[in-house]
Design a protein around this motif. Structure first.
Motif, PDB file in Angstrom:
ATOM      1  N   GLY A   1       0.871  -1.066  -0.169  1.00  0.00           N
ATOM      2  CA  GLY A   1       0.502  -0.245  -0.039  1.00  0.00           C
ATOM      3  C   GLY A   1       0.544   1.605   0.112  1.00  0.00           C
ATOM      4  O   GLY A   1       0.427   2.020  -0.848  1.00  0.00           O
ATOM      5  N   THR A   2       1.696   1.451   0.532  1.00  0.00           N
ATOM      6  CA  THR A   2       2.467   2.840   1.236  1.00  0.00           C
ATOM      7  C   THR A   2       3.401   2.710  -0.588  1.00  0.00           C
ATOM      8  O   THR A   2       3.246   4.068  -1.323  1.00  0.00           O
ATOM      9  CB  THR A   2       4.042   2.247   1.724  1.00  0.00           C
ATOM     10  OG1 THR A   2       3.832   1.495   2.958  1.00  0.00           O
ATOM     11  CG2 THR A   2       4.676   3.755   1.827  1.00  0.00           C
TER      12      THR A   2
ATOM     13  N   THR B   1       2.424   1.854  -3.453  1.00  0.00           N
ATOM     14  CA  THR B   1       1.153   2.380  -4.024  1.00  0.00           C
ATOM     15  C   THR B   1       0.823   3.939  -3.992  1.00  0.00           C
ATOM     16  O   THR B   1       1.104   4.631  -4.948  1.00  0.00           O
ATOM     17  CB  THR B   1      -0.156   1.242  -3.957  1.00  0.00           C
ATOM     18  OG1 THR B   1       0.876   0.098  -4.620  1.00  0.00           O
ATOM     19  CG2 THR B   1      -0.809   1.537  -5.060  1.00  0.00           C
ATOM     20  N   VAL B   2       0.894   3.850  -2.816  1.00  0.00           N
ATOM     21  CA  VAL B   2       0.523   5.809  -2.695  1.00  0.00           C
ATOM     22  C   VAL B   2       2.185   6.534  -3.072  1.00  0.00           C
ATOM     23  O   VAL B   2       1.939   7.291  -4.395  1.00  0.00           O
ATOM     24  CB  VAL B   2       0.516   5.954  -0.782  1.00  0.00           C
ATOM     25  CG1 VAL B   2       0.163   7.083  -0.572  1.00  0.00           C
ATOM     26  CG2 VAL B   2      -0.795   5.179  -0.909  1.00  0.00           C
TER      27      VAL B   2
ATOM     28  N   LYS C   1       1.658   9.286  -6.483  1.00  0.00           N
ATOM     29  CA  LYS C   1       1.146  10.642  -5.722  1.00  0.00           C
ATOM     30  C   LYS C   1       2.305  11.457  -5.808  1.00  0.00           C
ATOM     31  O   LYS C   1       2.191  12.485  -6.433  1.00  0.00           O
ATOM     32  CB  LYS C   1       1.370  11.139  -4.262  1.00  0.00           C
ATOM     33  CG  LYS C   1      -0.100  10.777  -3.384  1.00  0.00           C
ATOM     34  CD  LYS C   1      -1.321  11.550  -4.119  1.00  0.00           C
ATOM     35  CE  LYS C   1      -2.320  10.974  -3.109  1.00  0.00           C
ATOM     36  NZ  LYS C   1      -2.959  11.424  -3.017  1.00  0.00           N
TER      37      LYS C   1
END
Length: 187
Positions: A57-58, A60-61, A65
């Motif tokens: 998840g990290t 992907t963010v 971003k």
């Protein structure tokens, strides 16, 4: 059921064709892993895969971003993660409990495990050098412990034993090793 077992044992004693039991084979009862070992393994897998999910998840963010990249490969990774998680969370603990068994008699520790490749490990208790037990917070909460029996040629892992069961097994192996040591010293 008892009649059939008596018939089988009488055939083995008579030495008829097809006997699989050799004279020095262990004869103790098979022990299986306790049901709580399934719970402990599932908790461990849940924690491990939660950490993996946070890392994915990290990544992907960060990718979306700051790098302005398409996270197409993250969907592949998420699918693989879900597949491995379901396999290790749902199926592996039950399979391990069902197919992992061991027994101890006066001379041998016998461990049998595997599905596709069945491993049958027979270790003479005389050859045991170290008996190592460990219990982390998840295992302690469920009153379980792992045991490793080390010999010169390797080690045998007995995962998720009940504490009382592991203590009895440890004392039994220690007692036999001590008797053998005393016999060697008397020679």
């Amino acid at each position: 059921m008892t009649v059939k077992l008596e018939q089988v044992s009488s055939r083995m004693k008579k030495g008829k064709a097809g006997d699989w039991m050799q004279p020095n084979q262990p004869t103790g009862d098979w022990q299986r892993l306790p049901r709580a070992s399934v719970t402990a393994e599932r908790q461990y897998v849940g924690i491990k895969y939660t950490i993996y999910l946070l890392l994915i998840g990290t990544a992907t963010v960060v990718q979306i971003k700051w790098l302005d990249l398409s996270p197409w490969w993250m969907w592949i990774l998420a699918g693989l993660w879900t597949g491995f998680f379901l396999l290790q969370f749902v199926y592996v603990p039950k399979i391990r409990q069902r197919y992992f068994k061991y027994r101890v008699d006066d001379e041998f520790l016998v461990v049998e495990f595997g599905i596709f490749i069945l491993r049958h490990v027979v270790t003479p208790l005389v050859k045991v050098q170290i008996i190592d037990t460990s219990s982390g917070p998840l295992l302690r909460r469920l009153n379980l412990m792992n045991m490793s029996v080390h010999t010169a040629s390797g080690q045998i892992e007995l995962p998720g034993l009940e504490v009382t069961q592991a203590g009895i097994l440890r004392k039994r192996i220690e007692r036999f090793a001590k008797l053998e040591e005393q016999e060697e010293e008397s020679l």
